[in-house]
Design an enzyme around this catalytic site. Structure first.
Site, PDB file in Angstrom:
ATOM      1  CD  GLU A  43      49.515  23.763  -8.078  1.00  0.00           C
ATOM      2  OE1 GLU A  43      50.033  22.677  -8.421  1.00  0.00           O
ATOM      3  OE2 GLU A  43      50.004  24.480  -7.194  1.00  0.00           O
ATOM      4  CG  ASP A  46      55.013  29.496 -13.783  1.00  0.00           C
ATOM      5  OD1 ASP A  46      56.185  29.894 -13.976  1.00  0.00           O
ATOM      6  OD2 ASP A  46      54.754  28.389 -13.299  1.00  0.00           O
ATOM      7  CG  ASN A  64      51.170  19.226  -7.425  1.00  0.00           C
ATOM      8  OD1 ASN A  64      51.914  19.441  -8.388  1.00  0.00           O
ATOM      9  ND2 ASN A  64      50.488  20.188  -6.821  1.00  0.00           N
ATOM     10  CG  HIS A 114      52.810  21.973 -10.472  1.00  0.00           C
ATOM     11  ND1 HIS A 114      52.767  22.684  -9.280  1.00  0.00           N
ATOM     12  CD2 HIS A 114      54.124  21.956 -10.816  1.00  0.00           C
ATOM     13  CE1 HIS A 114      53.985  23.065  -8.948  1.00  0.00           C
ATOM     14  NE2 HIS A 114      54.823  22.636  -9.859  1.00  0.00           N
TER      15      HIS A 114
HETATM   16  P1  PGA Z   1      61.595  22.372  -9.181  1.00  0.00           P
HETATM   17  O1  PGA Z   1      60.098  22.748  -9.584  1.00  0.00           O
HETATM   18  O2  PGA Z   1      62.380  22.391 -10.453  1.00  0.00           O
HETATM   19  O3  PGA Z   1      62.009  23.459  -8.248  1.00  0.00           O
HETATM   20  O4  PGA Z   1      61.537  21.024  -8.565  1.00  0.00           O
HETATM   21  C1  PGA Z   1      59.516  22.161 -10.698  1.00  0.00           C
HETATM   22  C2  PGA Z   1      58.087  22.630 -10.826  1.00  0.00           C
HETATM   23  O5  PGA Z   1      57.438  22.884  -9.790  1.00  0.00           O
HETATM   24  O6  PGA Z   1      57.606  22.744 -11.962  1.00  0.00           O
END
Ligand code: PGA
Length: 264
Positions: free
Chosen positions: A143, A67, A136, A138
């Site tokens: 999302e 992404d 959450n 994702h």
């Molecule tokens: P993080 O993010 O590794 O910074 O916790 C993970 C994500 O949002 O996929």
């Protein structure tokens, strides 16, 4: 799903690095799906160390990132292209032309999403896709409520994700609310997926992914449909799993099976 529960974040990073190292040893021209965020940083550091020690090479590899923020070009320090260059690509023997991050500055983002999918297909698909998980649930920027067969597209970020990522932006800095992300269907097409999660703040999302229903409300639960998903957790991220002893038991049996197969 193969569920691997390890002591700490360092062990999770080393386990993830082993998967990529073995993949590149089997096929130096592998197509790797990569991720940003805090979680993969230790894995990338380990891969850099191994590359510089000569035990793994990326010279023939291709990469596709999950992404990118829509509206940021690759020179912007908060862009995921910048992150990947800084955290991995600048320090290993990869040909930058073989690295792909969705173009956050595309003039026509809708077309750019289609082109990104076409490039993945032209590379014959992704061999191993690395994932983190949001609090959450994702994966990528898919999302909650994302279609479970979705493809690369423009997605709006939830307030929870914007808040979680605000730590990377200065108080007066523009923080995008839109992204280009591989879809859940795109991720599920990878021949293998490896999701890393560390820390207790991921424990609810990890529980929902593994033990909850298959639901767009927890996009990572789509991995329940994947043929070869490896979920690598530290004790904190695994702490809300109900069947933790069973998962540890299966892993111990898996190791015995590997030893048995190697002995044949
Ligand atoms: P993080 O993010 O590794 O910074 O916790 C993970 C994500 O949002 O996929």
């Amino acid at each position: 799903m193969q569920i691997v529960i390890l002591k700490n974040a360092a062990e999770v990073a080393a386990y993830g690095a082993d998967i990529f190292t073995q993949q590149l040893a089997r096929n130096p021209g592998s197509v790797l799906g990569l991720a940003t965020g805090s979680t993969p940083v230790a894995l990338y550091q380990e891969l850099i160390r191994r590359n510089q020690a000569g035990t793994v090479s990326f010279s023939k590899a291709k990469t596709f990132n999950l992404d990118e923020y829509l509206g940021l070009n690759g020179e912007h320090p908060q862009s995921y292209r910048y992150f990947m260059n800084e955290q991995l690509f600048n320090h290993i023997d990869i040909n930058k032309e073989n690295t792909h991050v969705p173009p956050g500055d595309a003039k026509n983002p809708i077309e750019a999403c289609k082109e990104y999918e076409a490039r993945i297909s032209a590379a014959d698909g992704i061999d191993v896709q690395l994932l983190g998980i949001g609090r959450n649930g994702h994966i990528g920027f898919n999302e909650p409520s994302s279609g479970l067969t979705s493809r690369t597209r423009v997605k709006t970020l939830t307030k929870a994700t914007i808040d979680d990522n605000a730590r990377f932006f200065a108080a007066d800095e523009y923080q995008p609310h839109l992204s280009i992300t591989m879809g859940i269907g795109t991720i599920l097409d990878a021949r293998k997926v490896v999701l890393l999660a560390t820390g207790e703040n991921k424990a609810d999302a990890v529980h929902a992914m593994i033990e909850g229903p298959l639901t767009a409300a927890c996009p990572a639960s789509a991995l329940q449909m994947h043929r070869h998903a490896v979920i690598v957790l530290d004790e904190g991220a695994a702490s809300k799993l109900k069947d933790i002893e069973f998962y540890k038991h299966i892993e111990a049996e898996n190791q015995k099976l590997q030893e048995y197969l190697a002995s044949l």
